[in-house]
Design an enzyme around this catalytic site. Structure first.
Site, PDB file in Angstrom:
ATOM      1  N   ILE A  13       0.820  -1.219   0.000  1.00 19.89           N
ATOM      2  CA  ILE A  13       0.000   0.000   0.000  1.00 19.89           C
ATOM      3  C   ILE A  13       0.854   1.269   0.000  1.00 19.89           C
ATOM      4  CG2 ILE A  13      -0.339   0.329   2.500  1.00 19.89           C
ATOM      5  CD1 ILE A  13      -3.379   0.666   1.799  1.00 19.89           C
ATOM      6  N   ASP A  36       1.382  -0.166   9.524  1.00 17.62           N
ATOM      7  CA  ASP A  36       1.615   1.122  10.200  1.00 17.62           C
ATOM      8  C   ASP A  36       3.107   1.483  10.140  1.00 17.62           C
ATOM      9  OD1 ASP A  36       1.308   3.354  11.806  1.00 17.62           O
ATOM     10  OD2 ASP A  36       0.656   2.264  13.595  1.00 17.62           O
ATOM     11  N   SER A 119      -7.120  -4.795  10.900  1.00 22.12           N
ATOM     12  CA  SER A 119      -7.309  -5.673  12.082  1.00 22.12           C
ATOM     13  C   SER A 119      -6.992  -7.151  11.856  1.00 22.12           C
ATOM     14  CB  SER A 119      -8.733  -5.580  12.647  1.00 22.12           C
ATOM     15  OG  SER A 119      -8.900  -4.425  13.434  1.00 22.12           O
ATOM     16  N   THR A 120      -6.655  -7.569  10.627  1.00 21.28           N
ATOM     17  CA  THR A 120      -6.459  -9.019  10.417  1.00 21.28           C
ATOM     18  C   THR A 120      -5.004  -9.464  10.579  1.00 21.28           C
ATOM     19  OG1 THR A 120      -6.146  -8.921   8.009  1.00 21.28           O
ATOM     20  CG2 THR A 120      -8.416  -9.075   8.822  1.00 21.28           C
ATOM     21  N   VAL A 122      -1.838  -8.364  13.464  1.00 20.24           N
ATOM     22  CA  VAL A 122      -1.591  -8.612  14.897  1.00 20.24           C
ATOM     23  C   VAL A 122      -2.858  -8.456  15.747  1.00 20.24           C
ATOM     24  CG1 VAL A 122       0.856  -8.016  14.764  1.00 20.24           C
ATOM     25  CG2 VAL A 122      -0.771  -6.280  15.477  1.00 20.24           C
ATOM     26  N   TYR A 123      -3.888  -7.821  15.220  1.00 20.14           N
ATOM     27  CA  TYR A 123      -5.143  -7.689  15.975  1.00 20.14           C
ATOM     28  C   TYR A 123      -6.060  -8.919  15.824  1.00 20.14           C
ATOM     29  CZ  TYR A 123      -4.267  -2.819  17.411  1.00 20.14           C
ATOM     30  OH  TYR A 123      -3.767  -1.673  17.997  1.00 20.14           O
TER      31      TYR A 123
HETATM   32  N1  AR6 Z   1       0.826  -3.008   2.371  1.00 17.46           N
HETATM   33  C1  AR6 Z   1      -0.386  -3.605   2.489  1.00 17.46           C
HETATM   34  N2  AR6 Z   1      -0.711  -4.410   3.524  1.00 17.46           N
HETATM   35  C2  AR6 Z   1       0.246  -4.642   4.447  1.00 17.46           C
HETATM   36  C3  AR6 Z   1       1.529  -4.063   4.408  1.00 17.46           C
HETATM   37  C4  AR6 Z   1       1.818  -3.217   3.300  1.00 17.46           C
HETATM   38  N3  AR6 Z   1       2.998  -2.608   3.163  1.00 17.46           N
HETATM   39  N4  AR6 Z   1       2.229  -4.502   5.496  1.00 17.46           N
HETATM   40  C5  AR6 Z   1       1.434  -5.332   6.180  1.00 17.46           C
HETATM   41  N5  AR6 Z   1       0.225  -5.425   5.559  1.00 17.46           N
HETATM   42  P1  AR6 Z   1      -1.345  -5.250  10.743  1.00 17.46           P
HETATM   43  P2  AR6 Z   1      -3.728  -4.749  12.458  1.00 17.46           P
HETATM   44  C6  AR6 Z   1      -0.961  -6.219   5.927  1.00 17.46           C
HETATM   45  O1  AR6 Z   1      -0.776  -6.187  11.755  1.00 17.46           O
HETATM   46  O2  AR6 Z   1      -4.045  -6.198  12.547  1.00 17.46           O
HETATM   47  C7  AR6 Z   1       0.458  -2.139  14.184  1.00 17.46           C
HETATM   48  O3  AR6 Z   1       1.552  -2.344  15.050  1.00 17.46           O
HETATM   49  C8  AR6 Z   1      -0.779  -7.404   6.826  1.00 17.46           C
HETATM   50  O4  AR6 Z   1      -0.253  -8.509   6.105  1.00 17.46           O
HETATM   51  O5  AR6 Z   1      -0.433  -4.261  10.107  1.00 17.46           O
HETATM   52  O6  AR6 Z   1      -4.837  -3.775  12.203  1.00 17.46           O
HETATM   53  C9  AR6 Z   1      -0.389  -0.949  14.598  1.00 17.46           C
HETATM   54  O7  AR6 Z   1       0.372   0.075  15.164  1.00 17.46           O
HETATM   55  C10 AR6 Z   1      -2.237  -7.646   7.256  1.00 17.46           C
HETATM   56  O8  AR6 Z   1      -2.927  -8.354   6.236  1.00 17.46           O
HETATM   57  O9  AR6 Z   1      -2.590  -4.384  11.363  1.00 17.46           O
HETATM   58  C11 AR6 Z   1      -1.343  -1.558  15.577  1.00 17.46           C
HETATM   59  O10 AR6 Z   1      -0.773  -1.624  16.884  1.00 17.46           O
HETATM   60  C12 AR6 Z   1      -2.802  -6.219   7.336  1.00 17.46           C
HETATM   61  O11 AR6 Z   1      -1.852  -5.388   6.661  1.00 17.46           O
HETATM   62  C13 AR6 Z   1      -1.560  -2.952  15.047  1.00 17.46           C
HETATM   63  O12 AR6 Z   1      -0.398  -3.261  14.280  1.00 17.46           O
HETATM   64  C14 AR6 Z   1      -3.027  -5.694   8.745  1.00 17.46           C
HETATM   65  O13 AR6 Z   1      -2.023  -6.167   9.604  1.00 17.46           O
HETATM   66  C15 AR6 Z   1      -2.769  -3.026  14.148  1.00 17.46           C
HETATM   67  O14 AR6 Z   1      -3.027  -4.367  13.822  1.00 17.46           O
END
Ligand code: AR6
Length: 172
Positions: A13, A36, A119-120, A122-123
Site C-alpha cells: 500500500i 503502520d 485488524s487481520t 496482529v489484531y
Molecule cells: N501493504 C499492504 N498491507 C500490508 C503491508 C503493506 N505494506 N504490510 C502489512 N500489511 P497489521 P492490524 C498487511 O498487523 O491487525 C500495528 O503495530 C498485513 O499482512 O499491520 O490492524 C499498529 O500500530 C495484514 O494483512 O494491522 C497496531 O498496533 C494487514 O496489513 C496494530 O499493528 C493488517 O495487519 C494493528 O493491527
C-alpha cells in the site's frame, strides 16, 4: 449490489499513487509494526510529527494527515478493533473504521482510496468475517457517494487477497 468501483489487488500500500491510503493504526497514532510501520517508514518523520498533534484516535474512528514522501496525497489513520472473540462489538467497530475513513476521504475531495486489511494482522480479526464486513461497508458507502471513483483493498499476500475476492463475489 453494484460493486464495479471496488477492486481487490495484491501489493504494497505504501507504493500506491492514490488520493488517500488508509493506515491500520493503533489508538496512539504514534506508529507501530505491520502496515503502520511500513507507512511511517515510507512517509518519513514528518508524518509522525503531524500525528503527534492529533492526540490519538478512538477505535472505529479516523483522522487524516498529509502523505509527505508517499505517492499518496493523504493518509487516513484508523485504529481497528483487537479481536477478543466477537462479543465486544468488534464487528460494528470494524465496519465503523471503513465508514469513518470513507467519510473523511469524501470530505477531503478524494476520488481514489486504498485500504489495507484492517485488524487481520496482529489484531487477529478473523479474515473471512473481516473481508465480508469490509466489502459490504465499502459497497454501501459507494452507493451513497457517486463522487468516489474507486476504492481498492490492497492485500499484502495471496491468502488475504483470496478472502477479499470471495467476499466481493458473494456480494455481486
Ligand atoms: N501493504 C499492504 N498491507 C500490508 C503491508 C503493506 N505494506 N504490510 C502489512 N500489511 P497489521 P492490524 C498487511 O498487523 O491487525 C500495528 O503495530 C498485513 O499482512 O499491520 O490492524 C499498529 O500500530 C495484514 O494483512 O494491522 C497496531 O498496533 C494487514 O496489513 C496494530 O499493528 C493488517 O495487519 C494493528 O493491527
Amino acid at each position: 449490489m453494484n460493486t464495479s468501483r471496488i477492486e481487490i489487488i495484491q501489493g504494497d500500500i505504501t507504493k500506491q499513487a492514490v488520493d488517500a491510503i488508509v493506515n491500520a493504526a493503533n489508538t496512539s497514532l504514534l506508529g507501530g509494526g505491520g502496515v503502520d510501520g511500513a507507512i511511517h517508514r515510507a512517509a518519513g518523520p514528518e508524518l509522525l510529527a503531524e500525528c503527534r498533534t492529533l492526540h490519538g484516535c478512538r477505535t472505529g474512528e479516523a483522522k487524516i494527515t498529509k502523505g509527505y514522501r508517499l505517492p499518496a496525497r493523504f493518509v487516513i489513520h484508523t485504529p481497528g478493533p483487537v479481536w477478543h472473540g466477537g462479543g465486544s462489538g468488534e464487528e460494528a467497530l470494524l465496519a465503523s473504521c471503513y465508514k469513518s475513513c470513507l467519510t473523511l476521504a469524501a470530505e477531503n475531495g478524494c476520488k481514489t482510496v486504498d485500504f489495507p486489511s484492517i485488524s487481520t494482522g496482529v489484531y487477529h480479526f478473523p479474515l473471512e468475517k473481516a473481508s465480508r464486513i469490509a466489502v459490504s461497508t465499502i459497497a454501501a458507502f459507494l452507493k451513497e457517494h457517486p463522487e468516489l471513483e474507486r476504492v481498492r483493498m490492497v492485500c499484502f499476500d495471496g491468502r488475504t487477497k483470496a478472502f477479499y475476492d470471495r467476499a466481493l463475489e458473494e456480494l455481486t
